[in-house]
Design an enzyme around this catalytic site. Structure first.
Site, short mmCIF file in Angstrom:
data_model
loop_
_atom_site.label_atom_id
_atom_site.label_comp_id
_atom_site.label_asym_id
_atom_site.label_seq_id
_atom_site.Cartn_x
_atom_site.Cartn_y
_atom_site.Cartn_z
N TYR A 50 -13.45 8.75 -12.82
CA TYR A 50 -13.51 7.42 -12.17
C TYR A 50 -14.06 6.37 -13.14
CZ TYR A 50 -14.33 3.92 -8.55
OH TYR A 50 -14.31 2.76 -7.79
N ASP B 111 0.85 -1.19 0.00
CA ASP B 111 0.00 0.00 0.00
C ASP B 111 0.89 1.24 0.00
OD1 ASP B 111 -3.26 0.29 0.90
OD2 ASP B 111 -2.05 2.12 0.94
N THR C 79 -16.60 0.79 2.75
CA THR C 79 -15.16 1.03 3.01
C THR C 79 -14.96 2.53 3.20
OG1 THR C 79 -14.47 1.55 0.76
CG2 THR C 79 -14.63 -0.79 1.30
N VAL D 88 1.70 2.44 -6.75
CA VAL D 88 1.49 1.59 -7.94
C VAL D 88 1.65 2.36 -9.26
CG1 VAL D 88 0.04 -0.13 -6.78
CG2 VAL D 88 -1.05 1.87 -7.88
N1 LIG Z 1 -15.85 1.10 -1.92
C1 LIG Z 1 -16.61 0.98 -2.98
O1 LIG Z 1 -17.83 1.23 -2.95
C2 LIG Z 1 -16.02 0.52 -4.30
C3 LIG Z 1 -16.89 0.20 -5.34
C4 LIG Z 1 -16.38 -0.23 -6.55
C5 LIG Z 1 -15.01 -0.35 -6.72
N2 LIG Z 1 -14.17 -0.03 -5.70
C6 LIG Z 1 -12.75 -0.15 -5.95
O2 LIG Z 1 -12.16 -1.06 -5.03
C7 LIG Z 1 -10.78 -0.70 -4.83
C8 LIG Z 1 -10.52 -0.58 -3.35
O3 LIG Z 1 -11.32 0.48 -2.86
P1 LIG Z 1 -11.73 0.64 -1.32
O4 LIG Z 1 -13.16 0.93 -1.27
O5 LIG Z 1 -11.17 -0.49 -0.54
O6 LIG Z 1 -10.95 2.00 -0.99
P2 LIG Z 1 -10.04 2.44 0.23
O7 LIG Z 1 -9.85 3.89 0.06
O8 LIG Z 1 -10.59 1.90 1.50
O9 LIG Z 1 -8.65 1.68 -0.04
C9 LIG Z 1 -7.83 2.00 -1.13
C10 LIG Z 1 -6.39 1.73 -0.75
O10 LIG Z 1 -5.57 1.99 -1.90
C11 LIG Z 1 -4.41 2.65 -1.47
N3 LIG Z 1 -3.82 3.43 -2.55
C12 LIG Z 1 -4.30 4.56 -3.12
N4 LIG Z 1 -3.46 5.02 -4.04
C13 LIG Z 1 -2.42 4.16 -4.09
C14 LIG Z 1 -1.22 4.11 -4.84
N5 LIG Z 1 -0.90 5.05 -5.75
N6 LIG Z 1 -0.36 3.08 -4.63
C15 LIG Z 1 -0.66 2.12 -3.70
N7 LIG Z 1 -1.77 2.13 -2.94
C16 LIG Z 1 -2.64 3.14 -3.13
C17 LIG Z 1 -4.87 3.54 -0.32
O11 LIG Z 1 -3.77 3.93 0.51
C18 LIG Z 1 -5.89 2.63 0.37
O12 LIG Z 1 -5.26 1.87 1.39
C19 LIG Z 1 -10.56 0.59 -5.62
O13 LIG Z 1 -10.02 0.27 -6.88
C20 LIG Z 1 -11.96 1.13 -5.79
O14 LIG Z 1 -12.06 1.97 -6.92
C21 LIG Z 1 -14.64 0.40 -4.48
#
Ligand SMILES: NC(=O)c1ccc[n+]([C@@H]2O[C@H](COP(=O)([O-])OP(=O)(O)OC[C@H]3O[C@@H](n4cnc5c(N)ncnc54)[C@H](O)[C@@H]3O)[C@@H](O)[C@H]2O)c1
Length: 242
Positions: free
Chosen positions: A147, A32, A182, A55
């Protein structure tokens, strides 16, 4: 022994994925941008390693993959969960914001998968990669130019990787979460008007628990999914069905 690398493992879906994969016995590498959060999650899982990574940085991705192999003795599965969401109406969206969202969500998924796949090819034992798309891989909500643009890209990136990597026995699939409880969705779910509007579009009428997304990742990285590649698995309570 399955060695699994999870990006975005410090929070939300990535943290839940790291936990579910560790529960099935995988050696998990928790990567992360927030290194402290990655350490916190890894410390709660037996045999897990924490790695700091951005990343969007290809050398950092190479170091992350090498750290995984050094720790686990191989690399079998990758879940690219790192992501960000920034919403703004397309007419007002700053180019820098658009670029940033695409850079993390799309380029970051590509670099994670590419660097992992090169190592899997060299190790010669195949592998499974799961990219995290979204329901927004297939439809857009207001303010979603950056997005949804990035997540639409993730869907086709996953298919393109599936085609290119199949000769090495590397499967690539995309999971499309719906609204998931989340930190990313916390503000929307805390606002009663936005919450009712969102839940009103979900046949199951509730957000997903992040572990429900993680279980789909676990399936796609298991032998049970040995013939599944290039697929999009919506885990969305039925949103895209309606
Ligand atoms: N939460 C939702 O409703 C939802 C819905 C659809 C898709 N998603 C996708 O699921 C994935 C995870 O989302 P989440 O809800 O767990 O979000 P979150 O914000 O809880 O977690 C995201 C994590 O990614 C890390 N991160 C961000 N930029 C980064 C980088 N450049 N390099 C390494 N790590 C990085 C952050 O530090 C964080 O720990 C994302 O791709 C998000 O778009 C989430």
């Amino acid at each position: 022994m399955t060695v699994s690398l999870v990006t975005g493992a410090g929070s939300g879906i990535g943290a839940a994925t790291a936990a579910v994969l560790a529960e099935r016995g995988d050696t998990v590498i928790c990567a992360d941008l927030n290194e402290e959060a990655a350490h916190r999650v890894a410390a709660s899982l037996p045999g897990a390693l924490a790695v700091g990574v951005d990343v969007t940085d290809e050398e950092a991705c190479d170091r992350m993959v090498q750290a995984a192999i050094d720790h686990g003795g191989g690399l079998d599965a990758v879940a690219a969960c790192a992501g960000i969401e920034i919403g703004a109406n397309a007419l007002d969206l700053e180019a820098a914001t658009f670029r940033r969202v695409v850079e993390v969500n799309l380029t970051g998924s590509f670099l994670t998968a590419q660097r992992a796949a090169r190592a899997m090819r060299d190790l010669g034992r195949g592998g499974a990669i799961v990219l995290i798309g979204s329901i927004n891989s297939q439809m857009a909500l207001p303010g979603g130019a950056a997005y949804a643009g990035s997540k639409g890209g993730v869907l086709l990136l996953g298919r393109a990787l599936a085609v290119d990597l199949a000769p090495w026995g590397i499967r690539v699939n995309v999971v499309g979460p719906g609204v998931t409880d989340t930190p990313m969705s916390a503000a929307s779910l805390a606002d009663q008007t936005r919450r009712s509007r969102l839940l009103g579009r979900i046949p199951l009428a509730r957000p997903a628990d992040p572990r429900e997304i993680a279980q789909a990742v676990a399936f796609l990285t298991s032998e049970a999914a040995g013939y599944v590649t290039g697929a999009f698995l919506a885990v969305d309570g039925g949103w895209l069905a309606g």
